[in-house]
Structure formats: structure tokens, C-alpha cells
Design a protein around this motif. Structure first.
Motif, PDB file in Angstrom:
ATOM      1  N   ARG A 154       0.896  -3.578  -7.102  1.00  0.00           N
ATOM      2  CA  ARG A 154      -0.525  -3.795  -6.773  1.00  0.00           C
ATOM      3  C   ARG A 154      -1.316  -4.184  -8.020  1.00  0.00           C
ATOM      4  O   ARG A 154      -2.259  -4.973  -7.947  1.00  0.00           O
ATOM      5  CB  ARG A 154      -1.104  -2.543  -6.102  1.00  0.00           C
ATOM      6  CG  ARG A 154      -0.515  -2.345  -4.700  1.00  0.00           C
ATOM      7  CD  ARG A 154      -1.444  -1.628  -3.764  1.00  0.00           C
ATOM      8  NE  ARG A 154      -1.479  -0.198  -3.961  1.00  0.00           N
ATOM      9  CZ  ARG A 154      -2.306   0.625  -3.321  1.00  0.00           C
ATOM     10  NH1 ARG A 154      -3.158   0.153  -2.445  1.00  0.00           N
ATOM     11  NH2 ARG A 154      -2.274   1.917  -3.561  1.00  0.00           N
ATOM     12  N   ALA A 173      -9.878   5.002  -0.140  1.00  0.00           N
ATOM     13  CA  ALA A 173      -9.199   6.144  -0.755  1.00  0.00           C
ATOM     14  C   ALA A 173      -7.864   5.764  -1.364  1.00  0.00           C
ATOM     15  O   ALA A 173      -7.308   6.487  -2.155  1.00  0.00           O
ATOM     16  CB  ALA A 173      -9.002   7.236   0.297  1.00  0.00           C
ATOM     17  N   GLY A 174      -7.316   4.640  -0.979  1.00  0.00           N
ATOM     18  CA  GLY A 174      -5.946   4.332  -1.413  1.00  0.00           C
ATOM     19  C   GLY A 174      -5.828   3.726  -2.789  1.00  0.00           C
ATOM     20  O   GLY A 174      -4.770   3.251  -3.179  1.00  0.00           O
ATOM     21  N   PHE A 175      -6.904   3.698  -3.541  1.00  0.00           N
ATOM     22  CA  PHE A 175      -6.857   3.089  -4.873  1.00  0.00           C
ATOM     23  C   PHE A 175      -7.075   4.151  -5.939  1.00  0.00           C
ATOM     24  O   PHE A 175      -8.053   4.871  -5.921  1.00  0.00           O
ATOM     25  CB  PHE A 175      -7.936   2.002  -4.987  1.00  0.00           C
ATOM     26  CG  PHE A 175      -7.545   0.698  -4.354  1.00  0.00           C
ATOM     27  CD1 PHE A 175      -7.513   0.570  -2.983  1.00  0.00           C
ATOM     28  CD2 PHE A 175      -7.167  -0.372  -5.137  1.00  0.00           C
ATOM     29  CE1 PHE A 175      -7.125  -0.631  -2.394  1.00  0.00           C
ATOM     30  CE2 PHE A 175      -6.781  -1.578  -4.559  1.00  0.00           C
ATOM     31  CZ  PHE A 175      -6.766  -1.702  -3.185  1.00  0.00           C
ATOM     32  N   SER A 176      -6.174   4.193  -6.886  1.00  0.00           N
ATOM     33  CA  SER A 176      -6.325   5.115  -8.006  1.00  0.00           C
ATOM     34  C   SER A 176      -7.380   4.566  -8.965  1.00  0.00           C
ATOM     35  O   SER A 176      -7.805   3.410  -8.835  1.00  0.00           O
ATOM     36  CB  SER A 176      -4.996   5.233  -8.756  1.00  0.00           C
ATOM     37  OG  SER A 176      -4.665   3.969  -9.305  1.00  0.00           O
ATOM     38  N   TYR A 201      14.016  -1.468 -13.196  1.00  0.00           N
ATOM     39  CA  TYR A 201      13.936  -0.011 -13.154  1.00  0.00           C
ATOM     40  C   TYR A 201      13.334   0.516 -14.450  1.00  0.00           C
ATOM     41  O   TYR A 201      13.659   0.059 -15.526  1.00  0.00           O
ATOM     42  CB  TYR A 201      15.326   0.606 -12.970  1.00  0.00           C
ATOM     43  CG  TYR A 201      16.077   0.066 -11.779  1.00  0.00           C
ATOM     44  CD1 TYR A 201      17.395  -0.336 -11.899  1.00  0.00           C
ATOM     45  CD2 TYR A 201      15.464  -0.055 -10.524  1.00  0.00           C
ATOM     46  CE1 TYR A 201      18.092  -0.837 -10.816  1.00  0.00           C
ATOM     47  CE2 TYR A 201      16.155  -0.567  -9.439  1.00  0.00           C
ATOM     48  CZ  TYR A 201      17.472  -0.947  -9.590  1.00  0.00           C
ATOM     49  OH  TYR A 201      18.163  -1.454  -8.525  1.00  0.00           O
ATOM     50  N   ARG A 234       0.822  -1.208   0.000  1.00  0.00           N
ATOM     51  CA  ARG A 234       0.000   0.000   0.000  1.00  0.00           C
ATOM     52  C   ARG A 234       0.861   1.266   0.000  1.00  0.00           C
ATOM     53  O   ARG A 234       0.625   2.176  -0.763  1.00  0.00           O
ATOM     54  CB  ARG A 234      -0.914  -0.007   1.222  1.00  0.00           C
ATOM     55  CG  ARG A 234      -1.924   1.095   1.176  1.00  0.00           C
ATOM     56  CD  ARG A 234      -2.675   1.260   2.476  1.00  0.00           C
ATOM     57  NE  ARG A 234      -3.402   2.516   2.445  1.00  0.00           N
ATOM     58  CZ  ARG A 234      -4.682   2.649   2.075  1.00  0.00           C
ATOM     59  NH1 ARG A 234      -5.374   1.570   1.751  1.00  0.00           N
ATOM     60  NH2 ARG A 234      -5.254   3.819   2.034  1.00  0.00           N
ATOM     61  N   SER A 235       1.855   1.320   0.892  1.00  0.00           N
ATOM     62  CA  SER A 235       2.686   2.529   0.937  1.00  0.00           C
ATOM     63  C   SER A 235       4.079   2.278   0.380  1.00  0.00           C
ATOM     64  O   SER A 235       5.002   3.054   0.608  1.00  0.00           O
ATOM     65  CB  SER A 235       2.772   3.036   2.379  1.00  0.00           C
ATOM     66  OG  SER A 235       3.288   2.026   3.202  1.00  0.00           O
ATOM     67  N   ARG A 236       4.229   1.179  -0.365  1.00  0.00           N
ATOM     68  CA  ARG A 236       5.542   0.866  -0.932  1.00  0.00           C
ATOM     69  C   ARG A 236       5.464   0.554  -2.421  1.00  0.00           C
ATOM     70  O   ARG A 236       6.428   0.091  -3.017  1.00  0.00           O
ATOM     71  CB  ARG A 236       6.152  -0.344  -0.203  1.00  0.00           C
ATOM     72  CG  ARG A 236       6.474  -0.090   1.254  1.00  0.00           C
ATOM     73  CD  ARG A 236       7.359  -1.190   1.807  1.00  0.00           C
ATOM     74  NE  ARG A 236       8.648  -1.210   1.127  1.00  0.00           N
ATOM     75  CZ  ARG A 236       9.715  -0.497   1.475  1.00  0.00           C
ATOM     76  NH1 ARG A 236       9.657   0.285   2.517  1.00  0.00           N
ATOM     77  NH2 ARG A 236      10.845  -0.577   0.799  1.00  0.00           N
ATOM     78  N   ASP A 237       4.315   0.852  -3.021  1.00  0.00           N
ATOM     79  CA  ASP A 237       4.143   0.485  -4.422  1.00  0.00           C
ATOM     80  C   ASP A 237       5.066   1.315  -5.303  1.00  0.00           C
ATOM     81  O   ASP A 237       5.516   2.410  -4.934  1.00  0.00           O
ATOM     82  CB  ASP A 237       2.674   0.688  -4.838  1.00  0.00           C
ATOM     83  CG  ASP A 237       2.277  -0.226  -5.980  1.00  0.00           C
ATOM     84  OD1 ASP A 237       1.123  -0.128  -6.433  1.00  0.00           O
ATOM     85  OD2 ASP A 237       3.106  -1.040  -6.428  1.00  0.00           O
ATOM     86  N   ASP A 238       5.352   0.789  -6.472  1.00  0.00           N
ATOM     87  CA  ASP A 238       6.278   1.473  -7.363  1.00  0.00           C
ATOM     88  C   ASP A 238       6.023   0.957  -8.775  1.00  0.00           C
ATOM     89  O   ASP A 238       5.474  -0.143  -8.960  1.00  0.00           O
ATOM     90  CB  ASP A 238       7.726   1.189  -6.947  1.00  0.00           C
ATOM     91  CG  ASP A 238       8.713   2.221  -7.444  1.00  0.00           C
ATOM     92  OD1 ASP A 238       9.875   2.202  -6.982  1.00  0.00           O
ATOM     93  OD2 ASP A 238       8.343   3.061  -8.295  1.00  0.00           O
ATOM     94  N   VAL A 239       6.445   1.761  -9.749  1.00  0.00           N
ATOM     95  CA  VAL A 239       6.361   1.315 -11.144  1.00  0.00           C
ATOM     96  C   VAL A 239       7.587   0.454 -11.417  1.00  0.00           C
ATOM     97  O   VAL A 239       8.711   0.843 -11.090  1.00  0.00           O
ATOM     98  CB  VAL A 239       6.381   2.521 -12.115  1.00  0.00           C
ATOM     99  CG1 VAL A 239       6.310   2.031 -13.546  1.00  0.00           C
ATOM    100  CG2 VAL A 239       5.234   3.464 -11.810  1.00  0.00           C
TER     101      VAL A 239
END
Lengths: 379, 300
Positions: free
Chosen positions: A138, A166-169, A129, A115-120
Motif C-alpha cells: 500500500r 480506520a484501515g490506514f496506519s 522476504y 487492504r487485508s493482504r498487505d505485507d512488508v
């Protein structure tokens, strides 16, 4: 084929994995490469280990995930905190032969971890990278939920509840909708999930007749600076032994392990075994985790520390200790570069009676195993 | 009657006043972004608008992408880009929904690690380094090994790598201690190695070497306290007893003994006698203060 050893550059490693992918007879090597203590990870920084492991998981995803590799994938979902590895694990799981209900809980946990560590991340280039296109951990997890289909039935209420969070785009909500739709459709078709595999590592015992390692060379020091030999400490009563280190940055590994060990201590006391079974937390990082640090770390996590419950560092015989427990850890110089969760139950002879590895372990199960080991004694 | 020429003032020109930061009315994200991105507005107005992006930066995915576009745009004046970055940094704490934007945010930052704007580049690298970002660590290490590829000075790279003990920085840091490009880099290398248990011997050597700069010896004392506190206590004692040692290092040693020394020091008569003399006679006020602190704990 390049020998897979510590001196390989990452570019050579990448090429070697490509060769393994192309050679069906070498398939088992991929699972071997996921062991933390594989020499290929010796003296690598953590970021390099992440790149290498991610590449192996993606190779496995291309070939199709099989049983020997499954636990490593589930481990990453259970307690991994690097988006690249979690994404690669979620991708790999989709190539397993059989979706199973047990995967759903681990995927939910992975969603929470990320949740607070997601990344592309890029799942096509070495290292993951990317500054352009890619997917996120996610997104990959939600796609794996869709693959699970009816096997994720029990997770539906939690997934539905996420729609309003709220945490989902918008993009993630779309993936969430697809996953919920796929699960619902599979359930409507009457698909029956196949109940396979437990993610809990099976308890293992050392091979009968195996010569015990020379543990007489192992000396430990506890949180009060008292020194004691391994044999002296671990014979006479059963023990629950957890491994950790204070500089671990993954809260779902070491910090949680010590908090859970504190709960094991409470359960043992409640069951009347507080004095008859001991607990020990041994650091992977003895040069840095001096007694004051051990004490502070344990105290802040509610751990009882006394003659029957100690936090320990190895002052002599670390190599023997690593060999005895087949520790799932590797190092760059003295710093841990990667480790697994591991808790071992020793019988009153100090022999390993059971091990709980990789996936979050259940305190009650560990306590019951320790009590059984104590009661059967040297039988 | 001739008119007098106006008297030329002999007063010095008024000191150039700092321009007041522009204030702009509170506005929604879209308007703030439009103002920040508007090249026809003054830099001060654009900066003031950028500051307002904090509250709502992450509320709308498309707007967030547009904010990132301003950040990445090399034609936007540096103060505006820095203000946008600052607003985004603040949003990571203040926005309850920033998790949604985190992937795009980190991706945008990685695109800026080689930006020509030095201050922006360093701030971006700092943010990524605190995230323990592997891409950033790889770039910084490459720059330390091959200065032609460096994106920040060596001392800055070492400082950023020190945020993660798991980065593969110890070997290059040791080399920089031995062969520093400059003294700032050497100090940062020592700070980084303060987490390395294998560097105890090096720190003992530095602390015991009076030819080393006092600041470097003090840094070594701090590292020893973390890695091998008993060794520091032994060395601190020797330094305090040595009449020819540097006063700054002596003051540090007194503090170490006073703050972390064992009860057995109370029985160390030669040491206590020496510290009593220092309290009375030392030329350095720092040494006197350290002596006073020590004696308040150990004076018989």
C-alpha cells in the motif's frame, strides 16, 4: 548467457535476469518472461513463480517500464493478491514515461485488494522476504499516486475519503497525505494529463491464413458428465468461453470470472440471444475439477447450466486446447501455478474472434462482441 | 499423663490442585502490556494480562510494536509469549482495524520461524502456513529435503504444507510415502497427496493392499473419494464382498457406498445379499452400523 528454461535454479534465474538487465539488446526478453506459459515457469510452485515474477518486475523498474511490459504491470494492480508482486508493479509503474488517468482507477483497485493482504516486502532482495526493513504494497501504491500527479485527479475524492478511514496506519496516512498533496499541486499548476493507452487488451484475431490446430482431438465433459467434442460444441453459434479452476485462491480471478459469466448469461437473455449464443466455462484443472465440483462451483456463483451453458473439463486433448487459445497458464504437475484472467469470444465456426485478457473485463462489451460475431456469422 | 503424639494422617496427600489462573482487573492496553512484560510478576499474572491485549492490540502503532517485542523476546517465559501470540491471533478476527497491523505482525512471525521455543515455533509456522506464506513454505520444504535443516518434524511440515495445494510439496511427499522417516510422516504425506490428481493409482494400490494399516487404507479411501469417486465405489464393493478384509476398512466402504453410491446399487443382488448377512452376523459393530446405513438406502 544462461538459457532461460525450467531446469534453472532460482539462483541461476536471478543471475540470468541480471545479465538481461545489462544487455539492452535482450530487453524484449523481459516482457517474454512475464508470460505465464513461458517454459521457465514449468513445474514451479506458485511461491517460486511469485519470486521470479517479482524479480523481473523490479528489473523492469530499474530499466524503465516500456509498452510491451505495461499490461502485465496493470494486471497485477487490477487483480493481483500477492503483496510482493503488487508492490513491485506499483514501483515499476512509476518508471513509465507518461502518467495516464487510466492508471488511477487500477491503483485504487490495488489499494482495495491489498487492504487485508498487505505485507512488508523488500524490493531489493530476491523473493521480497524481509524481517527487518522494507516497504508495503500500500505504501508503494500511494507513492505511485504521488507520481501520477494531475493524472490522478479523478481519484482525489476517494483518496480524500480514505483520510478518515480506520484501515490506514499513521505511516500510511502520511503517504496518503503526500499523494494527495502531489496530485493537488500538479492540478494547481494546470498540468494536463496525457490520455494514453487503454488497459483493456485489444481484441485480437488469429493471423490470417494460420493453420487451425487440430481440435478434433479435444473432448470435453460437462457438469452433468456428458461428453462432447470441441468442434461439435463450438460450431453453429457464437460462444463466450471463460477459463477458470475451482482451486484458485484469488477471488478477483476465477471466482469473479464465473460470477461475471453469470451476468453475461443474463445480459444475453435480456437482449434475446440466450439461445443463440452459448457460454462455456472451461477448467484449467480437469483432473481435479470433476463434474460434481464444476456444478457446485457454478451453482454457488449463480451460473445457469444447461445445454447452451456449460461448465467443462477436458478429458482428451488438453495440449491442443492450450495451444488453440494460447492459454495464459502454467502448472506444477497438474496444479495451476499461475494464470491470467481470460475470456474469449468464438464465432459460429469456433474460431477465436476476440479475447479479453488480464484486466477485469466488461460484461456488456463481451456480450456486444459475441452478438456481433453471431450476426456476422462466418463472414 | 503423657500427651499423645498427634496422629499421623494416613490419608494420601491431596492431589496437587491445578493452580487457579490468575485474574487481573480489566485494564487498558498500556497497562496490560506493562504487566505482561514485567519479569517481577508471576507467570500466571503476566499471562492473564496478555489475554487482555486482544481487544485493543492494534489501536496504537507504537504499543503494537511493543507487544511484538514481548512476543519476540526469548527471555520472556514461554507461557507469556504464547499468550501474547494467542491474543494477537484473536485480534486478527476481533479487531476491526487489524489490517493496519498485519504487515508488522507477519514480519514479526517470520522472525520467529526458527525460535528455540518449539511450541511457539510450531504455532507461528502454522499461522504463516495458513497465510500461504512463500517464505514459510520454502523453509518447510528445505527441512523435508534436508532433515538437518528441519525446524519441525516431517509430519508437521507436511501437515502445514498441505494448507496450500500450490506449494511444491508433492514430489517430496511421494518420496516420504516410499521411504518414510516414521509412520506419522507417511500418513501426513498421504493426506497431503489427497489433493494430487496424479496420485490416484497410488491410493488404489494402498486401499487394495491388506498388508497396509487400516487407518492408512481408510485415508486412501477418503482420498479416492475426492479424486476418483467412481474408483472408490468399485473398490468399496470389492472390499465389502471380500470376507477376509479388515472390518474397519469394510465399515468405511459400506459408508462410502451408502452415502455416495449410485441408484444402480439397488440392482446389485450379490452385494445386497452380502450386506444383509453382514448386518445380521458381523462381529464388528461398525460394520453392522455401516450395513444398516447401506440397507436403509438400498434394501429392496
Amino acid at each position: 548467457m544462461l538459457a532461460l528454461e525450467a531446469s534453472l535454479s532460482e539462483a541461476q534465474f536471478c543471475a540470468a535476469v541480471g545479465q538481461l538487465k545489462a544487455d539492452a539488446s535482450k530487453r524484449a526478453v523481459l516482457a517474454e518472461l512475464l508470460r505465464e506459459n513461458n517454459p521457465v515457469y514449468d513445474e514451479r510452485g506458485t511461491a517460486a513463480v511469485v519470486r521470479m515474477r517479482g524479480w523481473i518486475l523490479l528489473a523492469i523498474a530499474e530499466l524503465g517500464l516500456t509498452e510491451p511490459e505495461l499490461l502485465y504491470v496493470l494486471e497485477e494492480l487490477d487483480n493481483g493478491h500477492d503483496a510482493y508482486l503488487v508492490a513491485a508493479a506499483a514501483r515499476a509503474l512509476r518508471t513509465y514515461a507518461t502518467p495516464a488517468p487510466v492508471f488511477a482507477q487500477l491503483l485504487l483497485r490495488a489499494l482495495g485488494n491489498m487492504r487485508s493482504r498487505d505485507d512488508v516486502v523488500s524490493l531489493t532482495t530476491y523473493g521480497g522476504y524481509t524481517i527487518v526493513e522494507g516497504s508495503t504494497a500500500r505504501q508503494e501504491i500511494l507513492r505511485t499516486f504521488a507520481w501520477l500527479g494531475a493524472a490522478a485527479r479523478e481519484a482525489l475524492p476517494e483518496l480524500e475519503a480514505m483520510r478518515g478511514e480506520a484501515g490506514f496506519s499513521a505511516a500510511l496516512k502520511q503517504e496518503l497525505g503526500l499523494a494527495i498533496g502531489a496530485i493537488g499541486a500538479a492540478c494547481a499548476e494546470g498540468a494536463e494529463p496525457h490520455d494514453c493507452c487503454s488497459p483493456q487488451a485489444d481484441a485480437w484475431k488469429p493471423a490470417p491464413g494460420a493453420a487451425p490446430l487440430n481440435m478434433q482431438t479435444v473432448t470435453l465433459e460437462d457438469q452433468d458428465g456428458r461428453r462432447i467434442g470441441f468442434r461439435e460444441l463450438f460450431t453453429g453459434k457464437s460462444s463466450v468461453v471463460a477459463f477458470f479452476y475451482t482451486r484458485c485462491t484469488n477471488p478477483r480471478k476465477c471466482s469473479l470470472t464465473i460470477e461475471k459469466l453469470a451476468r453475461v448469461q443474463r445480459l444475453l437473455r435480456e437482449k434475446g440471444f440466450g439461445d443463440r449464443i452459448q457460454t462455456a466455462a472451461i477448467t484449467y484443472d480437469p483432473a481435479f475439477d470433476l463434474p460434481d465440483r464444476l456444478r457446485a462451483y457454478g451453482a454457488s456463483r449463480g451460473l445457469t447450466m444447461d445445454d447452451n451453458n456449460r461448465m467443462l473439463r477436458t478429458v482428451r486433448g488438453m495440449a491442443a486446447l492450450r495451444g488453440y487459445f494460447q492459454l495464459g497458464v502454467n502448472f506444477i504437475e497438474s496444479v495451476v501455478n499461475r494464470h491470467r484472467i481470460e475470456v474469449h469470444v468464438l464465432n459460429p465456426r469456433g474460431e477465436i474472434a476476440a479475447s479479453f485478457e488480464r484486466i477485469e473485463w466488461d460484461e456488456a462489451a463481451v456480450v456486444d462482441t459475441a452478438i456481433a460475431a453471431q450476426q456476422t456469422g462466418t463472414a | 499423663m503423657a500427651t499423645k503424639k498427634p496422629r499421623r494422617s494416613t490419608a494420601k496427600p491431596a492431589a496437587r490442585k491445578k493452580a487457579k489462573p490468575a485474574s487481573v482487573p480489566a485494564m487498558d492496553t498500556k497497562m496490560a502490556l506493562a504487566l505482561a512484560a514485567n519479569p517481577k510478576k508471576s507467570i500466571a499474572q503476566r499471562v492473564a494480562a496478555a489475554v487482555q491485549l486482544t481487544r485493543t492490540a492494534c489501536d496504537d502503532a507504537q504499543l503494537f510494536d511493543e507487544i511484538l517485542a514481548v512476543l519476540k523476546d526469548g527471555t520472556v517465559p514461554s507461557p507469556v509469549r504464547l499468550a501474547v501470540l494467542q491474543a494477537l491471533q484473536a485480534a486478527t478476527f476481533s479487531s476491526p482495524v487489524f489490517d493496519i497491523c498485519r504487515p508488522a505482525y507477519l514480519s514479526a512471525l517470520r522472525a520467529l520461524v526458527k525460535d528455540p521455543d518449539k511450541e511457539l515455533r510450531q504455532r507461528v509456522l502454522g499461522i504463516l502456513a495458513r497465510e500461504h506464506d512463500g517464505y514459510t513454505q520454502q523453509l518447510l520444504l528445505e527441512g523435508l529435503r534436508d532433515p538437518k535443516k528441519a525446524v519441525v518434524p516431517a509430519e508437521k511440515a507436511l501437515q502445514l504444507l498441505s494448507y496450500d495445494v500450490h506449494s511444491d510439496a508433492y514430489p517430496v511427499a511421494r518420496e516420504i510415502v516410499r521411504n518414510p522417516p516414521n509412520q506419522r510422516a507417511r500418513r501426513e504425506a498421504l493426506r497431503l497427496l489427497a489433493a494430487d490428481a496424479n496420485s490416484v493409482g497410488m491410493f488404489e494400490t494402498i486401499l487394495g493392499n491388506k498388508k497396509e494399516a487400516p487407518e492408512v487404507r481408510q485415508l486412501s479411501a477418503s482420498a479416492l473419494h475426492s479424486l476418483a469417486p467412481k474408483k472408490l465405489q468399485d473398490m468399496a464393493r470389492k472390499i465389502v464382498l471380500d470376507k477376509r478384509d479388515d472390518h474397519k476398512v469394510k465399515a468405511t466402504s459400506l459408508t462410502a457406498l451408502a452415502s455416495f453410491g449410485s441408484d444402480s446399487i439397488a440392482r446389485d443382488k450379490p452385494l445386497i445379499a452380502k450386506v444383509e448377512r453382514l448386518e445380521g452376523n458381523a462381529a464388528s459393530s461398525a460394520v453392522k452400523r455401516g450395513a444398516n446405513q447401506f440397507l436403509s438406502k438400498y434394501r429392496p
